[in-house]
Design a protein around this motif. Structure first.
Motif, mmCIF file in Angstrom:
data_model
loop_
_atom_site.group_PDB
_atom_site.id
_atom_site.type_symbol
_atom_site.label_atom_id
_atom_site.label_comp_id
_atom_site.label_asym_id
_atom_site.label_seq_id
_atom_site.Cartn_x
_atom_site.Cartn_y
_atom_site.Cartn_z
ATOM 1 N N VAL A 149 1.260 -24.767 -43.847
ATOM 2 C CA VAL A 149 0.363 -24.984 -44.989
ATOM 3 C C VAL A 149 -0.389 -23.702 -45.324
ATOM 4 C CG1 VAL A 149 -1.732 -26.201 -45.739
ATOM 5 C CG2 VAL A 149 0.122 -27.467 -44.657
ATOM 6 N N VAL A 150 -0.913 -23.032 -44.317
ATOM 7 C CA VAL A 150 -1.640 -21.782 -44.551
ATOM 8 C C VAL A 150 -0.703 -20.730 -45.138
ATOM 9 C CG1 VAL A 150 -2.906 -19.890 -43.446
ATOM 10 C CG2 VAL A 150 -3.368 -22.255 -42.786
ATOM 11 N N ALA A 151 0.537 -20.680 -44.650
ATOM 12 C CA ALA A 151 1.513 -19.728 -45.183
ATOM 13 C C ALA A 151 1.770 -19.987 -46.660
ATOM 14 C CB ALA A 151 2.820 -19.792 -44.391
ATOM 15 N N SER A 152 1.876 -21.255 -47.037
ATOM 16 C CA SER A 152 2.115 -21.559 -48.452
ATOM 17 C C SER A 152 0.895 -21.212 -49.294
ATOM 18 C CB SER A 152 2.513 -23.018 -48.638
ATOM 19 O OG SER A 152 1.436 -23.873 -48.334
ATOM 20 N N LEU A 153 -0.313 -21.367 -48.738
ATOM 21 C CA LEU A 153 -1.523 -20.987 -49.470
ATOM 22 C C LEU A 153 -1.632 -19.473 -49.645
ATOM 23 C CD1 LEU A 153 -4.136 -23.373 -47.772
ATOM 24 C CD2 LEU A 153 -3.197 -23.570 -50.096
ATOM 25 N N ALA A 154 -1.127 -18.723 -48.676
ATOM 26 C CA ALA A 154 -1.241 -17.268 -48.705
ATOM 27 C C ALA A 154 -0.075 -16.583 -49.407
ATOM 28 C CB ALA A 154 -1.342 -16.734 -47.273
ATOM 29 N N GLU A 155 0.994 -17.309 -49.643
ATOM 30 C CA GLU A 155 2.239 -16.710 -50.134
ATOM 31 C C GLU A 155 2.081 -15.915 -51.425
ATOM 32 O OE1 GLU A 155 6.554 -18.176 -51.794
ATOM 33 O OE2 GLU A 155 5.391 -19.529 -50.554
ATOM 34 N N ASP A 156 1.506 -16.513 -52.456
ATOM 35 C CA ASP A 156 1.409 -15.831 -53.749
ATOM 36 C C ASP A 156 0.579 -14.559 -53.661
ATOM 37 O OD1 ASP A 156 3.012 -17.694 -54.995
ATOM 38 O OD2 ASP A 156 1.325 -18.918 -55.686
ATOM 39 N N PRO A 165 6.664 -17.236 -40.691
ATOM 40 C CA PRO A 165 6.691 -16.195 -41.720
ATOM 41 C C PRO A 165 6.112 -16.709 -43.035
ATOM 42 C CG PRO A 165 8.887 -17.104 -41.389
ATOM 43 C CD PRO A 165 7.994 -17.745 -40.372
ATOM 44 N N VAL A 166 5.526 -15.789 -43.786
ATOM 45 C CA VAL A 166 5.121 -16.064 -45.163
ATOM 46 C C VAL A 166 6.201 -15.408 -46.006
ATOM 47 C CG1 VAL A 166 3.372 -15.731 -46.942
ATOM 48 C CG2 VAL A 166 2.680 -16.027 -44.554
ATOM 49 N N ALA A 167 7.059 -16.218 -46.601
ATOM 50 C CA ALA A 167 8.230 -15.669 -47.281
ATOM 51 C C ALA A 167 8.497 -16.407 -48.582
ATOM 52 C CB ALA A 167 9.452 -15.770 -46.381
ATOM 53 N N SER A 168 9.137 -15.693 -49.478
ATOM 54 C CA SER A 168 9.641 -16.305 -50.709
ATOM 55 C C SER A 168 10.821 -15.487 -51.183
ATOM 56 C CB SER A 168 8.549 -16.380 -51.788
ATOM 57 O OG SER A 168 8.155 -15.092 -52.176
ATOM 58 N N GLY A 169 11.810 -16.170 -51.685
ATOM 59 C CA GLY A 169 13.002 -15.494 -52.178
ATOM 60 C C GLY A 169 13.709 -14.683 -51.117
ATOM 61 N N GLY A 170 13.607 -15.112 -49.856
ATOM 62 C CA GLY A 170 14.269 -14.399 -48.770
ATOM 63 C C GLY A 170 13.549 -13.153 -48.298
ATOM 64 N N GLN A 171 12.393 -12.856 -48.875
ATOM 65 C CA GLN A 171 11.633 -11.670 -48.474
ATOM 66 C C GLN A 171 10.364 -12.105 -47.745
ATOM 67 O OE1 GLN A 171 10.595 -9.055 -51.662
ATOM 68 N NE2 GLN A 171 9.664 -7.555 -50.318
ATOM 69 N N GLY A 184 9.968 -10.988 -38.744
ATOM 70 C CA GLY A 184 11.426 -10.905 -38.833
ATOM 71 C C GLY A 184 12.044 -12.115 -39.522
ATOM 72 N N GLY A 185 11.203 -13.078 -39.916
ATOM 73 C CA GLY A 185 11.685 -14.238 -40.648
ATOM 74 C C GLY A 185 11.899 -15.491 -39.824
ATOM 75 N N ASP A 186 11.564 -15.451 -38.543
ATOM 76 C CA ASP A 186 11.762 -16.602 -37.668
ATOM 77 C C ASP A 186 10.430 -17.217 -37.259
ATOM 78 O OD1 ASP A 186 14.560 -16.309 -37.566
ATOM 79 O OD2 ASP A 186 14.355 -14.749 -36.032
ATOM 80 N N THR A 187 10.462 -18.492 -36.945
ATOM 81 C CA THR A 187 9.281 -19.165 -36.409
ATOM 82 C C THR A 187 9.239 -18.930 -34.909
ATOM 83 O OG1 THR A 187 9.321 -20.860 -38.118
ATOM 84 C CG2 THR A 187 8.152 -21.403 -36.094
ATOM 85 N N ALA A 188 8.055 -18.611 -34.403
ATOM 86 C CA ALA A 188 7.875 -18.389 -32.968
ATOM 87 C C ALA A 188 6.878 -19.414 -32.455
ATOM 88 C CB ALA A 188 7.356 -16.977 -32.708
#
Length: 164
Positions: A46-53, A135-141, A112-116
Motif C-alpha cells: 500500500v505504501v509503495a502504491s502511495l509513493a509510486e507516482d 519494490p516501488v515500480a511501474s511499467g517494469g521500472q 532489483g525488483g524482487d520482494t524480500a
C-alpha cells in the motif's frame, strides 16, 4: 494400587498432551510468523502504491499520515528509498532524508525488483528484525523501495501470548 493406577493415567495423559501440544504450538508459531509477514507485506505494498507516482516523477512522496501511524505503532518502522537507495521517508526520522540504505540486503533485493522478507540481525539497532521490502515500480521500472521492519520481539510476544 489405586495410587499407581492414577499415577499411570496421569503420566499417559501428560505424555499425550505434550505429544499433541508441542507440534501444534510449533505450527501455530510458524503460521503466526507468516501472518505477521503477510500483514507487513500488505502495508508495504500500500505504501509503495502511495509513493509510486511521486518517486516516478522524482519528487518526495507525501506519506506523513502513514508515517505518523507507524510512529505510534510500537516498534514498527517504514523506510522509503528512491532508486539510488537513499531515504525519501522514514517513520523513525521524519525530518531526515538522503540516508544511504544500499548496505541493507533487503533494500538491494527490492531495488532489483524482487520482494524480500525474513529476519536478520540489525547491528545498527542491536536487535533482531522481521522485515518485508517491496519494490516501488511501474511499467517494469523500479523507482524505489519500501521496507517495513518490526523487532522480532513483537512476533515473539504474539506467540508467547497465544501460548499463555
Amino acid at each position: 494400587m489405586r495410587r499407581r493406577l492414577v499415577a499411570t493415567y496421569l503420566t499417559i495423559t501428560v505424555i499425550t498432551l505434550l505429544a499433541l501440544v508441542y507440534p501444534l504450538g510449533r505450527t501455530f508459531a510458524s503460521r503466526e510468523r507468516d501472518r505477521l509477514l503477510r500483514e507487513i507485506e500488505q502495508d508495504a505494498t500500500v505504501v509503495a502504491s502511495l509513493a509510486e507516482d511521486a518517486l516516478e516523477a522524482g519528487r518526495t512522496p507525501d506519506l506523513d499520515p502513514v508515517l505518523r501511524d507507524y510512529r505510534q505503532d510500537p516498534g514498527g518502522r517504514i523506510v522509503v528509498v528512491d532508486a539510488s537507495g537513499r531515504t525519501v521517508a522514514d517513520s523513525d526520522r521524519p525530518d531526515t532524508t538522503g540516508v544511504d540504505f544500499t548496505n541493507r540486503p533487503e533494500i538491494v533485493k527490492a531495488l532489483g525488483g524482487d520482494t524480500a522478507e525474513g529476519s536478520r540481525r540489525s547491528e545498527t539497532l542491536g536487535a533482531d528484525l522481521v522485515y518485508v521490502a517491496v519494490p516501488v515500480a511501474s511499467g517494469g521500472q523500479v523507482h524505489g523501495a519500501v521496507r517495513i521492519t518490526y523487532p522480532s520481539s513483537t512476533l515473539d510476544d504474539r506467540i508467547q501470548a497465544a501460548w499463555v
